[in-house]
Design a protein around this motif. Structure first.
Motif, PDB file in Angstrom:
ATOM      1  N   GLY A 135       0.824  -1.388   0.079  1.00  0.00           N
ATOM      2  CA  GLY A 135      -0.005  -0.033  -0.138  1.00  0.00           C
ATOM      3  C   GLY A 135       0.796   1.241   0.153  1.00  0.00           C
ATOM      4  O   GLY A 135       0.290   2.336  -0.478  1.00  0.00           O
ATOM      5  N   PHE A 136       1.997   1.253   0.257  1.00  0.00           N
ATOM      6  CA  PHE A 136       2.898   2.327   0.507  1.00  0.00           C
ATOM      7  C   PHE A 136       3.595   2.589  -1.112  1.00  0.00           C
ATOM      8  O   PHE A 136       4.060   3.972  -1.259  1.00  0.00           O
ATOM      9  CB  PHE A 136       4.084   2.055   1.368  1.00  0.00           C
ATOM     10  CG  PHE A 136       3.885   1.917   2.697  1.00  0.00           C
ATOM     11  CD1 PHE A 136       2.551   2.205   3.145  1.00  0.00           C
ATOM     12  CD2 PHE A 136       4.743   1.627   3.686  1.00  0.00           C
ATOM     13  CE1 PHE A 136       2.364   2.266   4.660  1.00  0.00           C
ATOM     14  CE2 PHE A 136       4.475   1.426   5.091  1.00  0.00           C
ATOM     15  CZ  PHE A 136       3.366   1.855   5.468  1.00  0.00           C
ATOM     16  N   CYS A 137       3.103   1.790  -2.097  1.00  0.00           N
ATOM     17  CA  CYS A 137       4.029   2.034  -3.439  1.00  0.00           C
ATOM     18  C   CYS A 137       3.319   3.208  -3.852  1.00  0.00           C
ATOM     19  O   CYS A 137       2.307   3.455  -3.861  1.00  0.00           O
ATOM     20  CB  CYS A 137       3.704   0.843  -4.167  1.00  0.00           C
ATOM     21  SG  CYS A 137       4.260   0.812  -5.898  1.00  0.00           S
ATOM     22  N   THR A 138       4.253   4.334  -4.361  1.00  0.00           N
ATOM     23  CA  THR A 138       3.688   5.404  -5.151  1.00  0.00           C
ATOM     24  C   THR A 138       3.988   5.233  -6.721  1.00  0.00           C
ATOM     25  O   THR A 138       3.949   6.141  -7.425  1.00  0.00           O
ATOM     26  CB  THR A 138       4.607   6.578  -4.679  1.00  0.00           C
ATOM     27  OG1 THR A 138       5.922   6.275  -4.973  1.00  0.00           O
ATOM     28  CG2 THR A 138       4.337   6.749  -3.246  1.00  0.00           C
ATOM     29  N   PHE A 139       4.479   3.985  -7.110  1.00  0.00           N
ATOM     30  CA  PHE A 139       4.805   3.700  -8.672  1.00  0.00           C
ATOM     31  C   PHE A 139       5.679   4.658  -9.129  1.00  0.00           C
ATOM     32  O   PHE A 139       5.741   5.043 -10.305  1.00  0.00           O
ATOM     33  CB  PHE A 139       3.340   4.037  -9.443  1.00  0.00           C
ATOM     34  CG  PHE A 139       2.148   2.841  -9.100  1.00  0.00           C
ATOM     35  CD1 PHE A 139       2.141   1.938  -9.541  1.00  0.00           C
ATOM     36  CD2 PHE A 139       1.286   3.375  -8.067  1.00  0.00           C
ATOM     37  CE1 PHE A 139       1.124   0.785  -9.477  1.00  0.00           C
ATOM     38  CE2 PHE A 139       0.174   2.430  -7.934  1.00  0.00           C
ATOM     39  CZ  PHE A 139       0.308   1.217  -8.646  1.00  0.00           C
TER      40      PHE A 139
END
Length: 215
Positions: A135-139
Motif C-alpha cells: 500500500g505504500f507504493c507510489t509507482f
C-alpha cells in the motif's frame, strides 16, 4: 450561532529572563449572550493546543480577542473540514523469482518508501526479499530498474477491485465522521433526484392521457 470569541491575556514578568512563548492553549473561550446558556456544558477550545502564537520580551503583554466565524463548506471552501480527499487503485507488486543475499539488500535500499522488507530464508539461511507494505507504493518504478542477472524480477500492477480511499481532516471532525456525513448527503441527493424524476414522469404521463382523451 454565527461566531465564537476567544480571549488572550498574557503578561511576561520583567524579571523573567528565559524564553517566553505563547501557544494556542492560552486562548480562552469568552461566553456571551445566549451562548453562555446554549454552550455551557461544551468544552470549546482550539483543536491544536501547541501552535505558537507569538513570543514576548520582558515586560511585554498582549490582550486581544479572536473572532471565529462559523460557516459551511457550501458557502466557502475555507469552512470545509476536509483537507484533501483522493482515491487510487491498490498496487500489486509481484516478485517473479527469489531475490537473495546482496541483491535483496540492493532492492531494499532502492525503494524510497520501504515497500519491501528482508527476512531469513529457512531453507538456505540467506536473506530474502519480500513485499511487506504494498500500500505504500507510489509507482515510482525505481525497483523496475534493478536487474538480477539478465532479468528484471519485479512486476508492478494494480488490483482492479480494491481501492484506497483517503480522507485528510483539518482536525475539526474525524475522518470517520466526515465519511458517514458525506454518505448521508449523497443518499439525500440521490433521493432528491429520484423524487424529481418521478414527479416529471407523473406530470408527462398525465399530460399524455389528457391529449389522448381529446381525440
Amino acid at each position: 450561532v454565527q461566531k465564537l470569541i476567544f480571549e488572550l491575556k498574557i503578561t511576561r514578568p520583567q524579571n523573567f529572563n528565559k524564553g517566553f512563548s505563547v501557544f494556542s492553549n492560552s486562548l480562552k473561550w469568552k461566553s456571551y449572550g445566549l451562548l453562555s446558556h446554549l454552550l455551557k456544558n461544551s468544552q470549546i477550545k482550539p483543536v491544536f493546543r501547541d501552535i505558537l502564537v507569538l513570543k514576548l520580551n520582558p515586560g511585554q503583554k498582549i490582550k486581544c480577542e479572536c473572532h471565529c466565524v462559523l460557516g459551511k463548506g457550501t458557502t466557502h471552501a475555507k469552512f470545509s473540514p476536509v483537507g484533501t480527499t483522493f482515491y487510487r487503485i491498490f498496487p500489486r507488486i509481484k516478485i517473479t523469482q527469489e531475490i537473495l543475499g546482496k541483491n535483496a539488500k540492493n532492492f531494499f535500499k532502492k525503494c524510497p518508501v520501504k515497500v519491501f522488507d528482508i527476512e531469513k530464508c529457512t531453507i538456505t539461511s540467506l536473506e530474502k526479499l519480500i513485499v511487506s507494505s504494498p500500500g505504500f507504493c507510489t509507482f515510482c518504478k525505481e525497483c523496475l530498474t534493478v536487474k538480477v542477472g539478465n532479468f528484471f524480477p519485479i512486476r508492478i500492477g494494480r488490483v482492479k477491485n480494491k481501492v484506497s480511499f483517503v480522507i485528510e481532516s483539518t482536525g475539526v471532525l474525524s475522518p470517520e465522521i466526515l465519511f458517514h456525513r458525506a454518505i448521508f448527503l449523497l443518499v439525500g441527493k440521490c433521493n432528491e433526484a429520484l423524487s424529481s424524476l418521478y414527479d416529471n414522469f407523473s406530470l408527462k404521463t398525465s399530460n399524455f392521457k389528457k391529449k389522448s382523451g381529446s381525440f
